[in-house]
Every structure is written in C-alpha cells, then in structure tokens.
Design an enzyme around this catalytic site. Sequence first.
Site, PDB file in Angstrom:
ATOM      1  N   HIS A 194       8.835 -31.541 -24.641  1.00 55.95           N
ATOM      2  CA  HIS A 194       9.252 -32.427 -23.495  1.00 55.95           C
ATOM      3  C   HIS A 194       7.514 -32.436 -22.913  1.00 55.95           C
ATOM      4  O   HIS A 194       7.179 -32.469 -21.321  1.00 55.95           O
ATOM      5  CB  HIS A 194      10.371 -32.417 -22.510  1.00 55.95           C
ATOM      6  CG  HIS A 194      11.599 -32.316 -23.029  1.00 55.95           C
ATOM      7  ND1 HIS A 194      11.730 -33.330 -23.015  1.00 55.95           N
ATOM      8  CD2 HIS A 194      11.811 -31.666 -23.722  1.00 55.95           C
ATOM      9  CE1 HIS A 194      13.028 -33.991 -23.644  1.00 55.95           C
ATOM     10  NE2 HIS A 194      13.114 -32.119 -24.213  1.00 55.95           N
TER      11      HIS A 194
ATOM     12  N   TRP B  65      -3.295  -2.287  -1.782  1.00 56.81           N
ATOM     13  CA  TRP B  65      -3.626  -3.048  -2.332  1.00 56.81           C
ATOM     14  C   TRP B  65      -3.445  -5.058  -1.391  1.00 56.81           C
ATOM     15  O   TRP B  65      -2.856  -4.755  -0.740  1.00 56.81           O
ATOM     16  CB  TRP B  65      -2.437  -3.564  -2.642  1.00 56.81           C
ATOM     17  CG  TRP B  65      -1.805  -4.335  -3.791  1.00 56.81           C
ATOM     18  CD1 TRP B  65      -2.077  -4.321  -5.201  1.00 56.81           C
ATOM     19  CD2 TRP B  65      -1.159  -5.634  -3.939  1.00 56.81           C
ATOM     20  NE1 TRP B  65      -2.144  -5.889  -6.015  1.00 56.81           N
ATOM     21  CE2 TRP B  65      -1.282  -6.425  -5.014  1.00 56.81           C
ATOM     22  CE3 TRP B  65      -0.917  -6.519  -2.465  1.00 56.81           C
ATOM     23  CZ2 TRP B  65      -1.028  -7.785  -5.393  1.00 56.81           C
ATOM     24  CZ3 TRP B  65      -0.356  -7.720  -3.040  1.00 56.81           C
ATOM     25  CH2 TRP B  65      -0.760  -8.095  -4.457  1.00 56.81           C
TER      26      TRP B  65
ATOM     27  N   CYS C 101       0.416  -1.179  -0.215  1.00 54.04           N
ATOM     28  CA  CYS C 101      -0.316   0.074   0.180  1.00 54.04           C
ATOM     29  C   CYS C 101       0.774   1.149   0.043  1.00 54.04           C
ATOM     30  O   CYS C 101       2.500   1.216   0.481  1.00 54.04           O
ATOM     31  CB  CYS C 101      -0.646   0.162   0.821  1.00 54.04           C
ATOM     32  SG  CYS C 101      -1.608  -1.924   1.538  1.00 54.04           S
TER      33      CYS C 101
ATOM     34  N   LYS D 136       3.432  -1.607  -8.730  1.00 52.88           N
ATOM     35  CA  LYS D 136       4.441  -1.739  -9.110  1.00 52.88           C
ATOM     36  C   LYS D 136       5.449  -2.293  -7.819  1.00 52.88           C
ATOM     37  O   LYS D 136       6.872  -2.104  -8.264  1.00 52.88           O
ATOM     38  CB  LYS D 136       4.551   0.174 -10.017  1.00 52.88           C
ATOM     39  CG  LYS D 136       5.643   0.157  -9.910  1.00 52.88           C
ATOM     40  CD  LYS D 136       5.844   0.978 -11.196  1.00 52.88           C
ATOM     41  CE  LYS D 136       7.143   1.383 -11.941  1.00 52.88           C
ATOM     42  NZ  LYS D 136       7.020  -0.003 -13.162  1.00 52.88           N
TER      43      LYS D 136
ATOM     44  N   ASN E 233       0.750  -0.561   5.893  1.00 52.67           N
ATOM     45  CA  ASN E 233       1.488  -1.367   5.252  1.00 52.67           C
ATOM     46  C   ASN E 233       2.085  -2.469   5.259  1.00 52.67           C
ATOM     47  O   ASN E 233       3.210  -1.955   6.356  1.00 52.67           O
ATOM     48  CB  ASN E 233       2.428  -0.828   4.247  1.00 52.67           C
ATOM     49  CG  ASN E 233       3.037  -1.304   2.687  1.00 52.67           C
ATOM     50  OD1 ASN E 233       4.264  -0.472   2.187  1.00 52.67           O
ATOM     51  ND2 ASN E 233       2.665  -2.334   2.279  1.00 52.67           N
ATOM     52  N   GLY E 234       1.879  -3.604   5.317  1.00 48.28           N
ATOM     53  CA  GLY E 234       2.753  -4.644   4.920  1.00 48.28           C
ATOM     54  C   GLY E 234       2.069  -6.147   5.537  1.00 48.28           C
ATOM     55  O   GLY E 234       1.145  -6.021   5.683  1.00 48.28           O
TER      56      GLY E 234
ATOM     57  N   LYS F 116       4.622 -10.131 -19.627  1.00 48.97           N
ATOM     58  CA  LYS F 116       4.133  -8.473 -20.074  1.00 48.97           C
ATOM     59  C   LYS F 116       2.507  -8.340 -20.040  1.00 48.97           C
ATOM     60  O   LYS F 116       2.238  -7.747 -20.973  1.00 48.97           O
ATOM     61  CB  LYS F 116       5.524  -7.846 -20.760  1.00 48.97           C
ATOM     62  CG  LYS F 116       5.235  -6.501 -20.998  1.00 48.97           C
ATOM     63  CD  LYS F 116       6.351  -5.650 -20.091  1.00 48.97           C
ATOM     64  CE  LYS F 116       6.280  -6.309 -18.987  1.00 48.97           C
ATOM     65  NZ  LYS F 116       7.180  -5.812 -17.619  1.00 48.97           N
TER      66      LYS F 116
ATOM     67  N   GLU G 234      10.244 -12.867 -20.011  1.00 50.64           N
ATOM     68  CA  GLU G 234       9.571 -12.221 -19.610  1.00 50.64           C
ATOM     69  C   GLU G 234       8.717 -11.445 -20.472  1.00 50.64           C
ATOM     70  O   GLU G 234       7.799 -10.246 -20.237  1.00 50.64           O
ATOM     71  CB  GLU G 234      10.823 -10.709 -19.950  1.00 50.64           C
ATOM     72  CG  GLU G 234      10.710  -9.768 -19.944  1.00 50.64           C
ATOM     73  CD  GLU G 234       9.217  -8.885 -18.994  1.00 50.64           C
ATOM     74  OE1 GLU G 234       9.896  -9.393 -17.961  1.00 50.64           O
ATOM     75  OE2 GLU G 234       9.522  -7.252 -18.631  1.00 50.64           O
TER      76      GLU G 234
ATOM     77  N   ARG H 158       1.828   2.109  -6.188  1.00 51.33           N
ATOM     78  CA  ARG H 158       2.468   1.051  -5.376  1.00 51.33           C
ATOM     79  C   ARG H 158       0.962  -0.252  -4.810  1.00 51.33           C
ATOM     80  O   ARG H 158       0.776  -1.020  -4.712  1.00 51.33           O
ATOM     81  CB  ARG H 158       2.482   1.364  -3.800  1.00 51.33           C
ATOM     82  CG  ARG H 158       3.460   1.877  -3.831  1.00 51.33           C
ATOM     83  CD  ARG H 158       3.823   3.289  -2.510  1.00 51.33           C
ATOM     84  NE  ARG H 158       4.251   2.381  -1.708  1.00 51.33           N
ATOM     85  CZ  ARG H 158       5.305   1.186  -1.011  1.00 51.33           C
ATOM     86  NH1 ARG H 158       6.594   2.417  -1.962  1.00 51.33           N
ATOM     87  NH2 ARG H 158       5.336   0.632   0.052  1.00 51.33           N
TER      88      ARG H 158
ATOM     89  N   GLU I 174       0.077 -10.384 -17.803  1.00 54.74           N
ATOM     90  CA  GLU I 174       0.188  -8.491 -16.756  1.00 54.74           C
ATOM     91  C   GLU I 174      -1.011  -7.643 -17.689  1.00 54.74           C
ATOM     92  O   GLU I 174      -1.888  -7.114 -16.808  1.00 54.74           O
ATOM     93  CB  GLU I 174       1.222  -7.628 -16.588  1.00 54.74           C
ATOM     94  CG  GLU I 174       2.204  -8.387 -15.878  1.00 54.74           C
ATOM     95  CD  GLU I 174       3.660  -7.484 -15.770  1.00 54.74           C
ATOM     96  OE1 GLU I 174       3.946  -7.371 -14.324  1.00 54.74           O
ATOM     97  OE2 GLU I 174       4.413  -7.348 -16.730  1.00 54.74           O
TER      98      GLU I 174
HETATM   99  N1  GLU Z   1      -2.504  -5.952   5.226  1.00 52.17           N
HETATM  100  C1  GLU Z   1      -3.478  -5.091   4.966  1.00 52.17           C
HETATM  101  C2  GLU Z   1      -4.156  -5.218   3.951  1.00 52.17           C
HETATM  102  O1  GLU Z   1      -4.851  -6.293   3.361  1.00 52.17           O
HETATM  103  C3  GLU Z   1      -2.061  -4.487   4.210  1.00 52.17           C
HETATM  104  C4  GLU Z   1      -1.729  -4.594   3.139  1.00 52.17           C
HETATM  105  C5  GLU Z   1      -0.097  -4.165   1.620  1.00 52.17           C
HETATM  106  O2  GLU Z   1       0.593  -3.378   2.896  1.00 52.17           O
HETATM  107  O3  GLU Z   1       0.027  -4.062   0.525  1.00 52.17           O
HETATM  108  O4  GLU Z   1      -5.040  -4.402   3.701  1.00 52.17           O
END
Ligand code: GLU
Length: 610
Positions: free
Chosen positions: A501, A75, A2, A605, A101-102, A482, A478, A27, A485
């Site tokens: 194979h 995210w 995030c 990103k 974030n995390g 692309k 790659e 992000r 994505e």
């Molecule tokens: N774990 C948190 C959520 O899902 C933050 C996600 C993140 O940092 O990307 O809301």
Amino acid sequence: MCGIVGVVGNNNSVRIAIDALKRLEYRGYDSFGVSVLHDQEIFTKKSVGSAIEKDNQGFFVDVPPAPLVIAHTRWATHGRVTEKNAHPHHSYDGNFSLVHNGVIENYLEIRQQLLEQGVQCKTETDTEVIAHLLAKHYEVSGDLLKTIYHTIGELEGEYAFVFLTRHDPDHIYAARYKSPLVFGSTPDLTIIASDQTAIAPLTKNMTFIREGDVVKASFNKAVCYEQADGRLVEVQRESVHIPWVDEALGRHGHPHYMIKEIYETPTAVETALKLRRVDLEPIVNDLVKRQLSITGAGSAFYASQIGQYYFADLANKYTYVHPSDEFLNLFKISNNDHLITISQSGETFDTLEVTRRAIQVGAPVTSISNMFGSTSHRLATYPIFQGAGAEVCVLTTKAIVSQAIILFILATLLGKKNGTLTSSQAEGLLDDAHRLPEAMGMIFEKYQPKIKETAIKHKDITNWFFIGRWMYYPVAMESALKYKEVSYLHAEGMPAGFFKHGTISLIDDDFYTIAFLPKEESYPDIFHFTISNISEIQARGGKVIAFGHEEEGHKDIKSLYDYIQLPTVNKYLDPILHLTAGQLLAYHCAIALGREIDKPRALAKSVTVR
Ligand code: GLU
C-alpha cells in the site's frame, strides 16, 4: 537518563563515586563530570566522552581527595554535548555544585527571571537554573532546607538532583520528583545514586527516595524530609534489603556484552518459566474480569505487541496495546482495565506516567521488569521480576525475549482459565516452552555461521525492509529496531501485507528485505500470505532474505535470494527464536561495520525523561 552519584564518606569518596558512576554509564554516556568539596572550595572536572574510558586514561587522578563528592554521566536532553554543558553545574556565586537527571520544563521562564535579577546562565542546559535558584534562595533564608523547599517549588517537569555546597562541608543534599534516586548508608559513608546497581557493592540496604522527598546525607546516615505545611518536615522512610543485584558484571571472555547477553537468553527463558504459579494466579484471575491493556516503549512496546497476539490467540482476549509515549493520548484508562507495563529498567519515564495514571483511577497494574525494586516494581499491584540477569549492553536482547515469554505464560494461563484452551493444551504449550533454550543453543551453534556470513556480506546495504505477518510483524519491527540501533543503517519494519500500500515504490534491484516466515505446517496461511508478499518484492527486482525453518520443502523457498534456517519448537514459540536470530544478524553486521556495540551513539539504556 543521566546517572547521578553523591557520596559523603572519607578521603576515598572520589574513587567510590567514580566506580559507582561507571556502573551507571548504561544510562547515558555522552559526557560526564565530578565535583568535590575540598578545603571549603569546590573543585570540578568534566569532559565529553565516556567516564569509563577517561578513567582508564587517568582522567581523575588530579581530583583532590575529599569526603564530599557528586558525579554525573550525561545523556543530553537540553544543550549540545559539550564540556561546558556537562554536569555538575555551578551557581553564579560558586557556592553550589549540582548534578541532575530529568527535564526542567519551565527552565526558559526561570532563565528569564534570573536574567532580570542579574544572573546570566552560562550553559545551554535546563539544569543550570536549579543551581542558581539554590543560591538565590539561600541569599534570602540562609537555611539550606528552606532553600531546597523554595527551589523545588519553582521547578516544573521532572528531576532527581544531588548537590554539595560550600555552606555545609558535612552534607550532600538530594531531591527527587519522578526521576529515580536511591541511597544507602554504611558506618563510614552514605551513597546516593540513580539506581541500585551503583550502590549494591557498598550496601544492599537501600532506601528508595519517595517522590517529592528531600534527603540530607552525612557520612553514616541520611535523613529524609517530606513537604508539608509549607516546609520540609523530617520523616522516617524504610530501607529495603535488595540481595539480588548482580555485581558479577564482566564480559566473561566475550568480546561484547551484547553477545554475552544473547547467549544468556536460554537461562533468562528458563528463569521466566520458573515464575511461581501462585504469584501469577491473582493476575490471571483479575484478567478474567477486566479489559486488558499492555504498554511499553521501544523494544518493550514490540514485546507488548507480541503479547497482544498471544492474548488474542491463546485466550481469545483482545488487548489494547499502545506505546507508552502515546498511551495517554489514546486511551482513557479506568478501573475496568488491567494494565500490564513492560520495562527492562522499570524506570522508563513514559511507561511510569501510564502506570501512575492507572493507579490514580484504580486500575490494577502488573509490571514486568528486570530491575528488582525499580519504580515500576514498587508502584505495581502485581510486580513480576523477570530475573533475566543484569543487561549491560544498551540494546536489550535476553530481556525482551524473557518479557515475551512472560506474556506467553500469562496468556496461556488465562486461556486455560477462561476455557479457550483445554488444560492439557495449556500445559502442553507451557511444556513446549522448556524446549526453547535448547533450540536457541542450536541457533548459536549450528545456524549462527550462516547469519554471520549474511550480515557481513550485506553490511554495505544502507536501506532495508523487515517484514512479517501475525506475530512475525512485531518480530520484524523489533528486529529492524535492533538493526538500526547498533548498525546505524536504515531498516524499516512493517507488516508484510502493508508495504504494497505504498512503500513498495522503493523496491528496485538494489533494495534488500528481511522476511520472517513461520514453518509452513505450523501456520500455512501466514506462511503462504508472506510468501505472496515476498513474490511481490521479487517481481520488482528486490532481494529477499528470509528467516524460516528447517526442512521447509515449499518450492518458493528455492526462488529466494537467500534463506536462513532456524529450528522449530511450535507455532507460538517459533517467533521467539526469530527474535534471537534478528539480534544475531544485527550484532554481526555492526561488528563488520566496526560500530560501538555495547553503547551505540545517542542511545541510553534507561530512558528516564519524557
Ligand atoms: N536535562 C539535563 C541535560 O540535558 C539532564 C538530562 C537527563 O537527565 O538525561 O543536561
């Protein structure tokens, strides 16, 4: 992944925070939200979607002006993409509002403990528990620094969080462990954010918050604390001047950042070629003595693989290359190793984990990153700043090409040093690289119409193989990535010699393949072997579109379903041109399908979570 922002300023803080948040949207962008502390009350507004789009529709106009603001673009890792799960999250007593974030790995355990104490979580996120823990600990101590100390002591996983609280109308607080955070102060405000691009228009003097540190920010300064002797102790942290950050963002007439950034590849290559030899020499000297490993994630992993071929061919050096998410499961890195890490953002969580392990065991680390001052840059023994210019499109284009070129330069210099190449061979190869920008220009002008036409014609084909041998294998991987994505179509990359194979059973009259061919005279074996693999597909009715080179007279070229010509530079640099061609193919297909080019669904990103 995030993006986080916190601002302490004056009544203009909301606009400042929203604008900074918009600069962080690369992000993550599935949902967003903002909280302000207004007349001792917390006002929060959140929504699903993109903050940039919603801001254009006036979403934030009813957010009351207030000096203290936190904001978030999400995210999702834990919990669906809903308004309720969007950040900020509040504590059960309504006194704390927090963005994170995390990933809190022990959040289920904490949830259970909170439940036993009568606190029920209202969202599906891991984040919410942090807000409740803050409220719980504040009930006990009535002291915010103690509260933070005890809260972070209970968290496992990684976090960067910022919160505001009704208990303190003058400050916002932040803490980080593994996820990035940086702050800067001016005489009128302090801003804390996930990265320097969010802060740069306000101040170029930035303090990168250290792991485990806590920050208390007021309108004109911020105080850092470290954990020591069972408490938080004030500590001085240096700020650094980051002059380069590109604020001049904008599409400059291009319909999308993706195409603008593809067109900027020649400049990114030129910049990479200007890296000073004196800065690269110490790396090369160290590589003579040690084993080499390279790691990265996603496209950066494919750049690593391209580098693996460069080091093998140009310096006779076998390189251990693994994706950073699996690296530590496979490789016991020691101080006999030299690690090269590749990450556009310099914040890729998995790659930083490998970096930290390398540092722990005393292995020198070279980081190749496009973000000056990023975590990988700061941790590395030998930081290499790509200088490819800001990449806004979530898909990497010019940056991965510049990474491949930097690996080419390092491998060539090593080959010269260890005698695999003569001095004139090495310098000749490096000179050749200066012809790449012109060759790329030719692709844009002369060959792009054919690439575009091919992409449009085949936009409804939903399954593809992308194949190649030697360096064209990671190029195929790659290019398939692309394609997937941005077009959301299934494209499977693999070595051209591999699909017989097993995967060949998928081939029928309706199956399409993209093949990457070297110029025959540059590398006859690889050309002929790939042609054999193409014949195996064609014998089963499959259609093969090959990227190859101009003036290719080989008879089998004529039997191809389609052939796209590219210019040529030399054996080792032609694969780089194929990367650019693959990017254009993906771009034009996605345009034809009406996809979200710069922000494809579910992507972010900078992948700062495990
Ligand atoms: N774990 C948190 C959520 O899902 C933050 C996600 C993140 O940092 O990307 O809301």
